[in-house]
Motif scaffolding. Sequence first.
Motif, short mmCIF file in Angstrom:
data_model
loop_
_atom_site.label_atom_id
_atom_site.label_comp_id
_atom_site.label_asym_id
_atom_site.label_seq_id
_atom_site.Cartn_x
_atom_site.Cartn_y
_atom_site.Cartn_z
N ASN A 219 -58.96 44.27 26.67
CA ASN A 219 -60.16 43.44 26.44
C ASN A 219 -59.78 42.03 26.00
OD1 ASN A 219 -61.85 45.53 27.08
ND2 ASN A 219 -62.19 46.17 24.94
N TYR A 220 -58.81 41.95 25.10
CA TYR A 220 -58.38 40.64 24.58
C TYR A 220 -57.82 39.77 25.69
CZ TYR A 220 -56.16 37.14 21.62
OH TYR A 220 -55.80 35.94 21.04
N LEU A 221 -56.97 40.33 26.53
CA LEU A 221 -56.33 39.55 27.59
C LEU A 221 -57.34 39.09 28.64
CD1 LEU A 221 -52.99 41.54 28.06
CD2 LEU A 221 -53.36 39.41 26.81
N HIS A 222 -58.35 39.90 28.90
CA HIS A 222 -59.41 39.47 29.82
C HIS A 222 -60.21 38.30 29.25
CE1 HIS A 222 -58.94 43.28 32.19
NE2 HIS A 222 -59.31 42.46 33.17
N LYS A 223 -60.38 38.30 27.94
CA LYS A 223 -61.15 37.22 27.30
C LYS A 223 -60.31 35.98 27.02
CE LYS A 223 -64.29 40.41 24.90
NZ LYS A 223 -64.71 40.95 23.58
N ASN A 224 -58.98 36.12 27.05
CA ASN A 224 -58.08 35.01 26.72
C ASN A 224 -57.04 34.83 27.83
OD1 ASN A 224 -58.68 34.32 23.60
ND2 ASN A 224 -58.83 36.53 23.91
N PRO A 225 -57.45 34.26 28.98
CA PRO A 225 -56.55 34.13 30.13
C PRO A 225 -55.33 33.25 29.88
CG PRO A 225 -58.61 32.92 30.49
CD PRO A 225 -58.81 33.77 29.28
N ILE A 226 -55.43 32.29 28.95
CA ILE A 226 -54.28 31.42 28.66
C ILE A 226 -53.18 32.25 28.00
CG2 ILE A 226 -53.47 29.45 27.29
CD1 ILE A 226 -56.24 28.19 27.69
N VAL A 227 -53.57 33.13 27.08
CA VAL A 227 -52.60 34.01 26.43
C VAL A 227 -51.99 34.95 27.46
CG1 VAL A 227 -52.28 35.88 24.76
CG2 VAL A 227 -53.69 33.89 24.17
N ALA A 228 -52.83 35.49 28.33
CA ALA A 228 -52.35 36.40 29.37
C ALA A 228 -51.31 35.71 30.26
CB ALA A 228 -53.52 36.92 30.21
N GLU A 229 -51.58 34.47 30.63
CA GLU A 229 -50.63 33.71 31.46
C GLU A 229 -49.31 33.47 30.73
OE1 GLU A 229 -48.96 31.63 34.63
OE2 GLU A 229 -50.67 33.01 34.54
N SER A 230 -49.37 33.19 29.43
CA SER A 230 -48.15 32.99 28.64
C SER A 230 -47.30 34.26 28.61
CB SER A 230 -48.50 32.57 27.21
OG SER A 230 -49.16 31.33 27.19
N ILE A 231 -47.96 35.40 28.45
CA ILE A 231 -47.23 36.67 28.44
C ILE A 231 -46.59 36.92 29.81
CG2 ILE A 231 -47.51 39.19 28.31
CD1 ILE A 231 -49.64 38.74 26.18
N ILE B 187 -51.26 34.31 17.83
CA ILE B 187 -51.08 35.72 17.48
C ILE B 187 -52.32 36.52 17.87
CG2 ILE B 187 -50.82 37.34 15.57
CD1 ILE B 187 -49.19 35.14 14.13
N ILE B 188 -52.10 37.62 18.56
CA ILE B 188 -53.19 38.55 18.90
C ILE B 188 -53.41 39.46 17.70
CG2 ILE B 188 -53.90 40.42 20.45
CD1 ILE B 188 -51.99 39.19 22.56
N HIS B 189 -54.62 39.48 17.18
CA HIS B 189 -54.91 40.25 15.97
C HIS B 189 -56.04 41.22 16.27
CE1 HIS B 189 -56.06 40.26 11.41
NE2 HIS B 189 -55.24 41.23 11.70
N LEU B 190 -55.76 42.52 16.23
CA LEU B 190 -56.72 43.55 16.57
C LEU B 190 -56.92 44.48 15.38
CD1 LEU B 190 -55.15 44.48 20.04
CD2 LEU B 190 -56.97 42.81 19.62
N LYS B 191 -58.19 44.76 15.04
CA LYS B 191 -58.48 45.63 13.90
C LYS B 191 -59.48 46.69 14.30
CE LYS B 191 -58.63 44.18 9.65
NZ LYS B 191 -58.98 43.52 8.37
#
Length: 610
Positions: free
Chosen positions: A339-351, A226-230
């Motif tokens: 920013n999140y997707l740049h820092k988490n390429p595995i999540v970006a690939e899943s999306i 889960i992507i969690h942004l605050k």
Amino acid sequence: MTAKYSEDSIRTLDWKEHIRKRPGMYIGKLGDGSSHDDGIYILVKEVLDNSVDEFAMGIGKSIEVSITDRMVTVRDYGRGIPLGKVVDVTSKMNTGAKYDSEVFKKSVGLNGVGIKAVNALSDQFIIESFREGEVKKSVFSRGVLVEDNEIQASEEKNGVKIVFHPDEELFSNYRFISEYIDSLLKNYVYLNTGLSIYFNGQRFFSKNGLLDLLNENMSTEGLYDIIHLKGEDIEVAMTHGRQYGEEYYSFVNGQHTTQGGTHLVAFREALVKAIRDFFKKDFDISDIRTSIIAAISIKVQEPVFESQTKTKLGSKDIGPEGPSVRNFIMDFVTSNLDNYLHKNPIVAESIYQKIIESEKERKAISGIKKMAKDRAKKANLHNKKLRDCRVHFNSTHEQKSEASIFITEGDSASGSITKSRSVNTQAVFSLKGKPLNTYGLTKKIVYENEEFNLLQAALNIEDGLEGLRYNNVIIATDADVDGMHIRLLLITFFLQFFPDVVRSGHLYILQTPLFRVRNKKKTIYCYSEDEREKAMKSVGVNPEITRFKGLGEISPDEFKNFIGKEIRLDPVVMKKDDSVPKMLEFYMGKNTPNRQEFIISNLHIERDEV
């Protein structure tokens, strides 16, 4: 003859008379507790809103709630109402602290109307305010002050205790369903990390806010963490699941806006823009948002809701001097998700892979989808399966929450309902037989199967719940094995392709009586063996007992008693640990005939009443 219209025709209603005469303006529909948005839950929420606002202002870390024999008790440990104003706050319109934006900048309770509605709609309403070693207690009945005690000394901690009993003259034959109360309280703690709410002794608490909410409510496993942004005044959590459709939880100032509003529209738009910008591809909107599971919470100064029940945000701006809601959410989501997707390429690939899969499926069924839509349009011109009503849930009509559709099987059953229904608010969709078992099939079948395609078109849910035409989707089948099987097949259809209908509390099972017990003076309809036994004792010697084997055996004149004000509906409720794939596998997978028979014979909708 036209009625005389003169000065005598003009009446000014007392505040409590107005609330009791027009309760829908204050709490939506009355209901009997079978639906999550029935009035008795709104009453609980109105009291809790004030207690939660105290926590939001930094005072009182716990709230105690109990419901016993329809009596609701809420105790908070906030500042307490100023003792000299206890009666005014609970019984005088336009009286309250929340008109002062400096005292309650981003509160849920806005205008002090809610607590007065609870007072007016309860046959017993007791309020005690504890403040600096003193207590003030007042007792009301249907808004009338019946006991007003002097201020006395007290050793209780500061705060407010409210006890109320919804008026049975207005809320007939009601009951509280614990799952709905649980859901209400969980949302409060997700939006107010650090707050403890105790309900009949059970503690509700959240450390991680919307992250906990998604983990609790997801019926399928997420494709990625889960992507969690605050940020300040905004929190977002999201992932993609394996289900069809889109699933959103939206909140404003801690209020669950079940009908969305400007903030949810902005979030869905921002999500698409952020994904397109990140991948530098003009993906189709539906491919990005299919299977999304997300929650968004924002805080707005002096929010504008579209009704007293606060289920839809109408505000355009964050505050008097702040940006627009759209710009605020757009800026936050696009920058932080990028920013999140740049820092988490595995999540970006899943999306990315999820979007490509959705695109392939969409293109694969695009041809048959067009044919099915054309077929549905032609059928809608003279749709023999649908006998529609005049008022729909996606309208602005004041009765829209009453809009219902009965899905039934066979000409005799649908005939009885059609003849006895309310043509204003009740529609009937008639199945020609047992529907197809959709377990394990793709959404292509919804368009290939004419009956499912027409049902989808009648409900108007192809593109999500925004256009849902009926608030209550009611499965009306016989109580025998065949009827139970049809019930299972329809539940499977919704869980497989439109789980949001179930998750959002729109799917119900119609209860119809199993027996009629009567003599020359009295007729009692019984929904169980226990009720039949009690009815026989009540009626006396030699009662006439009729066993109803099917809906078609009940005459239209009698049927109107079961789908009118006294209608009994069992909600189809998904609980915390309910996984859609596991439920479908258990109920509709490749089981032995004996196991299938056992499941069908024992199918019931679980609910706990408090």
